[in-house]
Design an enzyme around this catalytic site. Sequence first.
Site, PDB file in Angstrom:
ATOM      1  N   THR A 270     -18.678   9.497  23.564  1.00 35.38           N
ATOM      2  CA  THR A 270     -18.600  10.856  23.117  1.00 35.38           C
ATOM      3  C   THR A 270     -19.297  11.687  24.596  1.00 35.38           C
ATOM      4  O   THR A 270     -20.466  11.579  24.544  1.00 35.38           O
ATOM      5  CB  THR A 270     -19.645  11.242  21.958  1.00 35.38           C
ATOM      6  OG1 THR A 270     -18.962  10.451  20.862  1.00 35.38           O
ATOM      7  CG2 THR A 270     -19.563  12.567  21.494  1.00 35.38           C
TER       8      THR A 270
ATOM      9  N   LYS B  94     -13.799  14.769  18.449  1.00 40.37           N
ATOM     10  CA  LYS B  94     -14.834  14.285  18.033  1.00 40.37           C
ATOM     11  C   LYS B  94     -16.006  15.445  17.735  1.00 40.37           C
ATOM     12  O   LYS B  94     -16.889  15.220  16.981  1.00 40.37           O
ATOM     13  CB  LYS B  94     -15.554  13.220  18.962  1.00 40.37           C
ATOM     14  CG  LYS B  94     -16.838  12.647  19.038  1.00 40.37           C
ATOM     15  CD  LYS B  94     -16.920  11.836  17.727  1.00 40.37           C
ATOM     16  CE  LYS B  94     -18.078  11.238  17.475  1.00 40.37           C
ATOM     17  NZ  LYS B  94     -18.646  10.002  18.474  1.00 40.37           N
TER      18      LYS B  94
ATOM     19  N   LYS C 153     -27.570  15.137  21.239  1.00 39.30           N
ATOM     20  CA  LYS C 153     -26.546  15.351  22.438  1.00 39.30           C
ATOM     21  C   LYS C 153     -25.248  15.657  22.213  1.00 39.30           C
ATOM     22  O   LYS C 153     -24.855  16.728  22.993  1.00 39.30           O
ATOM     23  CB  LYS C 153     -26.734  13.881  23.099  1.00 39.30           C
ATOM     24  CG  LYS C 153     -25.690  13.674  24.425  1.00 39.30           C
ATOM     25  CD  LYS C 153     -24.543  13.391  24.222  1.00 39.30           C
ATOM     26  CE  LYS C 153     -24.402  11.813  24.022  1.00 39.30           C
ATOM     27  NZ  LYS C 153     -22.818  11.571  23.839  1.00 39.30           N
TER      28      LYS C 153
END
Length: 286
Positions: free
Chosen positions: A96, A171, A239
């Site tokens: 990701t 995502k 994050k």
Amino acid sequence: MNVAFIGLGTMGYPMAGHLTTEENKVTVFNRTQTKAEAWAQSYSGDWASTPALAAQDKDIVFTCVGNDNDLREVYLGENGALSHASKGTIFVDHTTASTEVAQELASIAIEKGCYFLDAPVSGGQAGAENGVLTVMVGGDESILEKVRPIMDCYSKSIVLQGPVGNGQIAKMVNQILIAGVLSGLSEGIQFAQKAGLDIATLVETLKYGAAGSWQLENRGETMAKDQFDFGFAIEWMHKDLGLCLDQAEKMALNLPLATEVDKKYQSLIDEGFGRCDTSVLIKSLK
């Protein structure tokens, strides 16, 4: 297929394990070499001492690391995977990360006669271990179809979202939605506890209705029991939400709920809960 898998973290370790079939020869790389050695022993595969050696003479190279900087290191560093890749090698990145790094790596791969797909996953550690991940892919459809049979071994859904970078955008949407669901679930569970409801009965009741969700079904009871030692750590969710907020700023969008949840995760990390599951968000209300 002659395959490499770079990055044996919580997700990568079992994903690479699913690749080990009679048809595939798998070589792994991990920055902590002892972990690569342990994987190779467990799955009867090979390990390499650098990303370059792992990628050498491979048909497909999978990567699953921490962030943009990690990606640039394993792809473009002194012993990066792209330095020794053969022409025609397909790189599939499950990290990701940002759309920018996906597009950057894709451009460099093309210059070297290789191919690149950004393919972040959803489903967490359990999904990786059970081989039922959802994969959101950005890139060329014909290249995806070449690697789909291999990726099927750890996936239940593999869907092309558009050109390179769109897998990462999909995502980001996934993480924004999870932030919203967990925010509502945290308030709902706290409300139910204060009112004296039995949480197990409540979850069983609500999971079949309009409020049903994976988070409710899998985390509702554990949140009520103050159990968070599993699943996707909030240091990684923090994050990911940072990537979402950076992308939103570039698109001149305001994401107030995601912003608020991200601040709560930062506070929880500061309190020492960084390795806890994302459902630990409920502690921000107490």
